[in-house]
Design a protein around this motif. Structure first.
Motif, mmCIF file in Angstrom:
data_model
loop_
_atom_site.group_PDB
_atom_site.id
_atom_site.type_symbol
_atom_site.label_atom_id
_atom_site.label_comp_id
_atom_site.label_asym_id
_atom_site.label_seq_id
_atom_site.Cartn_x
_atom_site.Cartn_y
_atom_site.Cartn_z
ATOM 1 N N GLU A 34 0.720 -1.313 0.015
ATOM 2 C CA GLU A 34 -0.053 0.093 -0.011
ATOM 3 C C GLU A 34 0.901 1.285 -0.012
ATOM 4 O O GLU A 34 0.395 2.067 -0.503
ATOM 5 C CB GLU A 34 -1.143 -0.125 1.109
ATOM 6 C CG GLU A 34 -2.137 -0.822 0.979
ATOM 7 C CD GLU A 34 -3.088 -0.643 2.149
ATOM 8 O OE1 GLU A 34 -3.242 0.250 2.856
ATOM 9 O OE2 GLU A 34 -3.741 -1.540 2.412
ATOM 10 N N ASP A 35 1.992 1.197 0.663
ATOM 11 C CA ASP A 35 3.032 2.299 0.733
ATOM 12 C C ASP A 35 3.788 2.700 -0.322
ATOM 13 O O ASP A 35 4.830 3.295 -0.316
ATOM 14 C CB ASP A 35 3.509 2.461 1.977
ATOM 15 C CG ASP A 35 4.454 1.368 2.371
ATOM 16 O OD1 ASP A 35 4.613 0.384 1.516
ATOM 17 O OD2 ASP A 35 5.236 1.497 3.362
ATOM 18 N N ASN A 38 4.243 5.943 -1.829
ATOM 19 C CA ASN A 38 5.092 6.885 -0.982
ATOM 20 C C ASN A 38 6.584 6.599 -1.096
ATOM 21 O O ASN A 38 7.633 7.467 -0.702
ATOM 22 C CB ASN A 38 4.425 6.803 0.387
ATOM 23 C CG ASN A 38 3.187 7.343 0.572
ATOM 24 O OD1 ASN A 38 2.108 6.452 0.731
ATOM 25 N ND2 ASN A 38 2.782 8.468 0.410
ATOM 26 N N LYS A 39 6.928 5.164 -1.012
ATOM 27 C CA LYS A 39 8.241 4.857 -0.856
ATOM 28 C C LYS A 39 9.188 5.285 -2.194
ATOM 29 O O LYS A 39 10.187 5.565 -2.147
ATOM 30 C CB LYS A 39 8.511 3.292 -0.858
ATOM 31 C CG LYS A 39 8.230 2.813 0.556
ATOM 32 C CD LYS A 39 8.413 1.485 0.633
ATOM 33 C CE LYS A 39 8.016 0.793 1.995
ATOM 34 N NZ LYS A 39 8.364 -0.428 2.077
ATOM 35 N N ASN A 43 2.985 11.304 -2.980
ATOM 36 C CA ASN A 43 2.277 11.570 -1.897
ATOM 37 C C ASN A 43 0.515 11.320 -1.916
ATOM 38 O O ASN A 43 -0.140 11.425 -1.121
ATOM 39 C CB ASN A 43 2.188 13.169 -1.331
ATOM 40 C CG ASN A 43 1.828 13.999 -2.454
ATOM 41 O OD1 ASN A 43 1.252 13.397 -3.581
ATOM 42 N ND2 ASN A 43 1.783 15.277 -2.169
ATOM 43 N N LYS A 45 -2.200 8.061 -1.991
ATOM 44 C CA LYS A 45 -2.651 7.126 -1.267
ATOM 45 C C LYS A 45 -3.752 6.491 -1.934
ATOM 46 O O LYS A 45 -4.838 6.890 -1.582
ATOM 47 C CB LYS A 45 -2.801 7.157 0.255
ATOM 48 C CG LYS A 45 -1.445 7.585 1.025
ATOM 49 C CD LYS A 45 -1.960 7.595 2.600
ATOM 50 C CE LYS A 45 -0.379 8.124 3.136
ATOM 51 N NZ LYS A 45 -0.645 7.937 4.627
ATOM 52 N N GLU A 47 -5.544 3.916 -1.454
ATOM 53 C CA GLU A 47 -6.811 3.523 -0.446
ATOM 54 C C GLU A 47 -7.754 4.608 -0.020
ATOM 55 O O GLU A 47 -8.927 4.204 0.429
ATOM 56 C CB GLU A 47 -6.009 2.822 0.806
ATOM 57 C CG GLU A 47 -5.195 3.584 1.769
ATOM 58 C CD GLU A 47 -3.810 3.808 1.237
ATOM 59 O OE1 GLU A 47 -3.089 4.356 2.106
ATOM 60 O OE2 GLU A 47 -3.336 3.304 0.277
ATOM 61 N N THR A 48 -7.259 5.710 -0.247
ATOM 62 C CA THR A 48 -8.160 6.896 0.090
ATOM 63 C C THR A 48 -9.152 7.058 -0.997
ATOM 64 O O THR A 48 -10.333 7.697 -0.837
ATOM 65 C CB THR A 48 -7.401 8.277 0.185
ATOM 66 O OG1 THR A 48 -6.622 8.558 -1.099
ATOM 67 C CG2 THR A 48 -6.523 8.259 1.181
ATOM 68 N N THR A 53 -3.122 -0.184 -4.675
ATOM 69 C CA THR A 53 -1.883 0.162 -5.417
ATOM 70 C C THR A 53 -2.026 -0.285 -6.782
ATOM 71 O O THR A 53 -1.879 0.353 -7.666
ATOM 72 C CB THR A 53 -0.499 0.187 -4.511
ATOM 73 O OG1 THR A 53 -0.673 0.920 -3.378
ATOM 74 C CG2 THR A 53 0.557 0.771 -5.538
#
Length: 66
Positions: A34-35, A38-39, A43, A45, A47-48, A53
């Motif tokens: 999921e991140d 970001n990695k 910025n 996400k 899931e919002t 992903t």
């Protein structure tokens, strides 16, 4: 997705192809955490938006193909 579509319309085909290639390579590595965005310095996400992903990545690739 609006930013992806704007990129697709405004950037040269070479830039679009480089991004598609990089995203396809990322996708080939299997399910993404999921991140992952970001990695990679982003910025957003997914899931919002109620998606994973991997689903977001597929939608980006589809938008770049248009």
């Amino acid at each position: 997705m609006d930013a992806v579509k704007a990129f697709s319309l405004d950037e040269p085909i070479e830039s679009k192809n480089q991004l598609k290639s990089a995203l396809l390579d990322l996708q080939s590595k299997g399910p993404l955490p999921e991140d992952a965005i970001n990695k990679l310095g982003g910025n957003f996400k997914p899931e919002t938006e109620g998606i994973t992903t991997d689903v977001w990545l597929q939608r980006v690739l589809e938008a770049l193909a248009e």
